[in-house]
Motif scaffolding. Structure first.
Motif, PDB file in Angstrom:
ATOM      1  N   ARG A   1       0.844  -1.267   0.015  1.00 29.58           N
ATOM      2  CA  ARG A   1      -0.124   0.016   0.230  1.00 29.58           C
ATOM      3  C   ARG A   1       0.737   1.281  -0.061  1.00 29.58           C
ATOM      4  O   ARG A   1       0.760   2.256  -0.753  1.00 29.58           O
ATOM      5  N   GLN A   2       1.628   1.213   0.764  1.00 27.97           N
ATOM      6  CA  GLN A   2       2.746   2.504   1.036  1.00 27.97           C
ATOM      7  C   GLN A   2       3.541   2.713  -0.359  1.00 27.97           C
ATOM      8  O   GLN A   2       3.826   3.864  -0.787  1.00 27.97           O
TER       9      GLN A   2
ATOM     10  N   ILE B   1       1.170   4.255  -2.781  1.00 26.59           N
ATOM     11  CA  ILE B   1       1.020   5.498  -2.479  1.00 26.59           C
ATOM     12  C   ILE B   1       2.245   6.357  -2.910  1.00 26.59           C
ATOM     13  O   ILE B   1       2.061   7.460  -3.743  1.00 26.59           O
ATOM     14  N   LEU B   2       3.346   5.951  -2.629  1.00 23.92           N
ATOM     15  CA  LEU B   2       4.769   6.634  -3.138  1.00 23.92           C
ATOM     16  C   LEU B   2       4.935   6.711  -4.456  1.00 23.92           C
ATOM     17  O   LEU B   2       5.107   7.837  -5.192  1.00 23.92           O
TER      18      LEU B   2
ATOM     19  N   ALA C   1       2.412   6.553  -6.971  1.00 28.75           N
ATOM     20  CA  ALA C   1       1.440   7.581  -7.206  1.00 28.75           C
ATOM     21  C   ALA C   1       1.663   9.098  -6.978  1.00 28.75           C
ATOM     22  O   ALA C   1       1.593  10.089  -7.813  1.00 28.75           O
ATOM     23  N   ASP C   2       2.326   9.261  -5.790  1.00 23.59           N
ATOM     24  CA  ASP C   2       2.910  10.690  -5.590  1.00 23.59           C
ATOM     25  C   ASP C   2       3.861  11.100  -6.470  1.00 23.59           C
ATOM     26  O   ASP C   2       3.810  12.269  -6.718  1.00 23.59           O
TER      27      ASP C   2
END
Length: 151
Positions: free
Chosen positions: A25-26, A29-30, A32-33
């Protein structure tokens, strides 16, 4: 004892699965950011490039307008070198276009092409007088407006 060991093993596997899922998950997220930041920076770069290109076109147009005005004034004053300037300029542009033709192998020039050299002398005279005039009256520094905000 055996059932307790199996329960502890199941609990450890459960925690490991949770930690692994949290890691995925992290990472997502990273990633996509990072892609978002890259897209923002690319858009800002394109905007800045477009602004600078527009500014360069504007300066080129101003310079061309000033040159045209100077040559027009010289023609109005009866300066034959100004007319030679226009003729030579058009002649050089036409030769440039012919030379850049993709299927051009041989470029034939008419005998009168040597007459362009005389026109170039006229260009030099006009340029010299233009530089003398501009050195006497330096233009005011251009104002620098901030780039427009695009949404």
């Amino acid at each position: 004892v055996d059932s307790m060991a199996r329960q502890m093993k199941a609990e450890r596997e459960k925690r490991a699965n949770i930690l692994e899922a949290e890691g995925f998950r992290q990472a997502a997220i990273l990633k996509a950011d990072g892609e978002k930041q890259a897209a923002i920076l690319e858009a800002e770069g394109k905007r800045e490039a477009a602004y600078r290109e527009a500014e360069a076109r504007e300066r080129l147009a101003e310079a061309e307008a000033k040159a045209t005005t100077m040559v027009s004034d010289a023609i109005a004053g009866g300066d034959i070198n100004a007319i030679n300037y226009f003729v030579a300029n058009k002649y050089v542009e036409a030769l440039k276009e012919m030379a850049h033709s993709p299927n051009q192998k041989v470029l034939m020039l008419p005998f009168e092409a040597t007459g362009i050299l005389g026109s170039l002398a006229g260009i030099a005279e006009i340029a010299k007088s233009a530089f003398d005039k501009s050195a006497a009256n330096p233009p005011p520094p251009p104002s620098r407006a901030p780039p427009p905000v695009m949404r």
